[in-house]
Design a protein around this motif. Structure first.
Motif: not given
Length: 226
Positions: A24-29, A71-83
């Protein structure tokens, strides 16, 4: 050998502590820090997508939206998309195919909106349970229907995302099992079908991220539209 077809979605490893959720956080690396410092093509595309979503969500929410909601909604979209995209890589656990993650995203956001609405706009929230021009006889039934409709919203959001991610992965698993025991023309056809299926799954990953976020935006706009 898998005990059942759905065992590929089990969040378990050979270690004592499950580390599958690290995906879930691997995209950060994976995203290099240099991409944030220079104007790479990836960052230009991400910034363009972010601004497009920002403008669209701003129109849906209106001027009365709380500070930070975009900001919350865009962050939510980015999190789901990357995962969703991370789940397309081999041997990486797809966290968005599990109700643990999807319901953990949908339920707190929905509950926060409901608490905010009932505390700050109590009269409007009561009025929203009865649509305009509803006959007096049907008002009790409309209140019940609208209440049930609001209560199942986080569940429908979570199930929609989970089901769409599971469906594509199951199909890819079935084709992969057939590829291992095939040869000749059948093998060539299966490989081409899998390539097309991966492209389709990439599109589904983007679409489901967008649908989840847009629906959450629409639910938020219903509270702040008054």
């Amino acid at each position: 050998m898998m005990s059942n077809l759905f065992s590929i979605f089990d969040p378990s490893t050979s270690m004592n502590t499950s580390i599958n959720w690290i995906s879930s956080i691997m995209f950060i690396f994976i995203i290099s820090s240099s991409m944030w410092a220079v104007s790479s093509k990836m960052m230009i595309a991400l910034n363009a997508m972010k601004m497009s979503l920002f403008n669209e969500f701003k129109v849906i929410l209106g001027k009365s939206s709380p500070n930070g909601s975009l900001i919350i909604l865009i962050s939510l979209f980015s999190f789901i998309l990357f995962n969703n995209f991370m789940g397309l890589y081999p041997y990486i656990f797809t966290s968005t195919s599990h109700m643990t993650i999807t319901l953990s995203m949908a339920l707190p956001l929905w509950m926060g909106m409901m608490i905010y609405g009932w505390i700050n706009q109590t009269i409007y929230m009561f009025a929203h349970l009865v649509p305009q021009s509803t006959p007096g006889v049907l008002m009790p039934f409309m209140v019940l229907i609208e209440s049930i409709s609001n209560m199942i919203r986080p569940g429908t959001l979570a199930v929609r995302l989970t089901a769409n991610m599971i469906a594509g992965h199951l199909l890819m698993t079935l084709l992969g099992n057939q590829t291992a025991s095939s040869s000749g023309v059948i093998l060539l056809v299966l490989i081409n079908v899998q390539m097309l299926l991966i492209i389709l799954e990439m599109a589904v990953s983007i679409i489901q991220s967008y649908v989840f976020t847009v629906l959450m935006t629409l639910y938020t706009s219903e509270i702040h539209s008054h």
